[in-house]
Scaffold this motif. Sequence first.
Motif, PDB file in Angstrom:
ATOM      1  N   LEU A  38     -25.050  20.544  16.318  1.00 10.06           N
ATOM      2  CA  LEU A  38     -25.130  20.242  17.749  1.00 10.06           C
ATOM      3  C   LEU A  38     -23.887  20.737  18.479  1.00 10.06           C
ATOM      4  CD1 LEU A  38     -26.653  16.629  17.644  1.00 10.06           C
ATOM      5  CD2 LEU A  38     -27.782  18.735  18.373  1.00 10.06           C
ATOM      6  N   MET A  75     -24.176  24.534  18.713  1.00 13.30           N
ATOM      7  CA  MET A  75     -25.247  24.933  19.631  1.00 13.30           C
ATOM      8  C   MET A  75     -24.814  24.783  21.087  1.00 13.30           C
ATOM      9  SD  MET A  75     -28.378  23.238  17.462  1.00 13.30           S
ATOM     10  CE  MET A  75     -29.602  23.312  18.771  1.00 13.30           C
ATOM     11  N   PHE A  76     -24.215  23.655  21.416  1.00 16.09           N
ATOM     12  CA  PHE A  76     -23.807  23.433  22.816  1.00 16.09           C
ATOM     13  C   PHE A  76     -22.637  24.323  23.203  1.00 16.09           C
ATOM     14  CE2 PHE A  76     -26.410  19.627  22.581  1.00 16.09           C
ATOM     15  CZ  PHE A  76     -26.912  19.546  23.878  1.00 16.09           C
ATOM     16  N   ASN A 120     -24.684  27.922  23.695  1.00 21.81           N
ATOM     17  CA  ASN A 120     -25.632  28.064  24.810  1.00 21.81           C
ATOM     18  C   ASN A 120     -26.231  26.694  25.121  1.00 21.81           C
ATOM     19  OD1 ASN A 120     -28.133  28.669  26.320  1.00 21.81           O
ATOM     20  ND2 ASN A 120     -27.615  30.799  25.861  1.00 21.81           N
ATOM     21  N   ILE A 121     -25.848  26.135  26.255  1.00 21.20           N
ATOM     22  CA  ILE A 121     -26.301  24.781  26.615  1.00 21.20           C
ATOM     23  C   ILE A 121     -27.802  24.738  26.907  1.00 21.20           C
ATOM     24  CG2 ILE A 121     -26.085  22.919  28.317  1.00 21.20           C
ATOM     25  CD1 ILE A 121     -23.112  23.567  28.482  1.00 21.20           C
ATOM     26  N   SER A 177     -29.773  24.823  23.784  1.00 24.66           N
ATOM     27  CA  SER A 177     -29.536  23.587  23.032  1.00 24.66           C
ATOM     28  C   SER A 177     -30.416  22.461  23.575  1.00 24.66           C
ATOM     29  CB  SER A 177     -28.059  23.182  23.135  1.00 24.66           C
ATOM     30  OG  SER A 177     -27.229  24.190  22.602  1.00 24.66           O
ATOM     31  N   THR A 193     -33.890  22.908  22.375  1.00 25.59           N
ATOM     32  CA  THR A 193     -34.016  22.477  20.970  1.00 25.59           C
ATOM     33  C   THR A 193     -34.142  20.961  20.871  1.00 25.59           C
ATOM     34  OG1 THR A 193     -32.673  24.374  20.277  1.00 25.59           O
ATOM     35  CG2 THR A 193     -32.941  22.566  18.696  1.00 25.59           C
ATOM     36  N   PHE A 218     -30.082  30.991  17.255  1.00 28.02           N
ATOM     37  CA  PHE A 218     -30.666  29.693  17.607  1.00 28.02           C
ATOM     38  C   PHE A 218     -31.908  29.390  16.773  1.00 28.02           C
ATOM     39  CE2 PHE A 218     -27.778  28.870  20.982  1.00 28.02           C
ATOM     40  CZ  PHE A 218     -27.918  27.523  21.256  1.00 28.02           C
ATOM     41  N   PHE A 223     -30.348  28.099  13.778  1.00 27.62           N
ATOM     42  CA  PHE A 223     -29.867  26.741  14.062  1.00 27.62           C
ATOM     43  C   PHE A 223     -31.019  25.732  14.001  1.00 27.62           C
ATOM     44  CE2 PHE A 223     -25.913  28.128  16.622  1.00 27.62           C
ATOM     45  CZ  PHE A 223     -25.091  27.895  15.531  1.00 27.62           C
ATOM     46  N   THR A 224     -32.154  26.123  14.572  1.00 30.89           N
ATOM     47  CA  THR A 224     -33.306  25.218  14.598  1.00 30.89           C
ATOM     48  C   THR A 224     -33.802  24.923  13.184  1.00 30.89           C
ATOM     49  OG1 THR A 224     -33.962  26.078  16.764  1.00 30.89           O
ATOM     50  CG2 THR A 224     -35.631  24.883  15.495  1.00 30.89           C
TER      51      THR A 224
END
Length: 515
Positions: free
Chosen positions: A157, A160-161, A164-165, A168, A171, A287, A290-291
């Motif tokens: 988290l 991610m933030f 790119n907010i 995020s 997601t 991302f 990340f997911t």
Amino acid sequence: MSEIHPQSDKRMIARLLDYAKPYKKQIVIAVLLNIAVAILLTIRPIFTRIAIDDYMVESNFDGLRNIALLFLVVILMQAFFQFCLTYLMAWIGQHIIFQIRTSLYKQTLNLRMKYFDQNPVGQIVTRVTNDINALNDMFSSGIIMIISDILIIVFLLICMFCMNIPLSLVTLSILPPLLIISFIFRSKARKAFQDTRKHLGRMNGFMQEHVLGMLIVKIFNREKKEMAAFADINKDYRGANIRTIFYYALYFPAVELLSSITMGLIIWYSAGAEFQNAVSPGMLIMFIQFTEMFFRPIYDLSDKYNLLQNAMAASERIFELMDNDEIIENPQNPEPLNVSSKIEFRNVYFAYNDDDYVLKDFSLTVNPGETIAIVGATGAGKTTITSLLNRFYEINQGEICIDNIDIRKLDKSELRSAISIVLQNVVLFEGSIKENIRLGNLDISDDEVIAAAQAVGADQFISKLPLQYDSIIFEDGASLSVGQKQLISFARALAYKPQLLILDEATSNIDTETE
């Protein structure tokens, strides 16, 4: 078996963690290793974004080679830290389980005989074996993975933030339904795990009882009846397991579906006009990774929830036994024992259950050096008198005195060491004949073992065995006749040189000449 009153998970976890206090340093190292593994894992997608946006798009193959080598170093470091973490947590887990198992067995040894009269052997054994193994899984692998998964989610988290907010937030848009599904799953799975442990205990108890009584089952041609009874118990156990499987079969596809929806939303938003200039190909792929990494620990947490609930259900059963107060306490300042003095039962009342008295206003005097015989019908309380004198049970009213001292003022161990009992139903343990006569008392020499066996005539058959006193007895003396087992029991009683010898129909299986 008494009902288990559920304690809160927090309280049980707190009690379990008390056993971890001696290993604080190792736990701190494990936490640091966990943090290192989580950081190294979560930065890997960032290398992917750099490789694509900064080197592949620009055809910078030297930079791509360098980032690939750095990526390899990160993977190797993660693998090394993961090895150290897994080994360390397993080491801690084994030491904690050793302490818990020892405490549980010590508690079992201290319980009154009444507890064993009322609880099946198989269920007690289940707590010291299966339930302890469930805790071992939790300490050795469950906690480590839970901590790792939580740290991975937190670091993901943060990454991610920072990257790119908007993406995020896309997601995390799936988080509310995920929490609702997880809450429903938790409540249903907990009950299913409790049922599973309960039915496992029933099955173990049934197996223990019927394997020990296999001869009776065969004598009375009960094979089909007992098979039907076992099938019912096994069916209940299968049903409880299937219920847990059912909840997991629903939960995992639901989480997988939410994961796929999240990836679809990321791609859809990235393809939108407002994102066309803000999201690079490397950012999009990062991302997506990340997911995948975000939902993977959620899968693991769900699986570890299975393990944790199994451990919590086992903990309820273990602490129910540990908290049992059916223990005959020793006096703080015991009186000295003199068994050579007069033994008296003074107006003794005793009942195994409530007011169903086996002995009622019973009095008896045994003078020093006197030999007495107690005769009575089956169930009249002959064996009960022996058990009360050894303080296996507490009397309801009256007194049992030795040298005019109430046995409740005497040290239990000293009292029982002065008395030897030869029972009609002999119990032998797996090991040599010598070990069964000595029974762990190293103060009894080999010569004293042989002398005791000779005194009761057991030496006649022991000396004919290939290894004589070193011959191995199988479980419950299955390789010996009933009479031979009873003679070994006699030898055991004499080897301890008791001040008081009690025979409870001890010659019922011995030939007339030997008797």
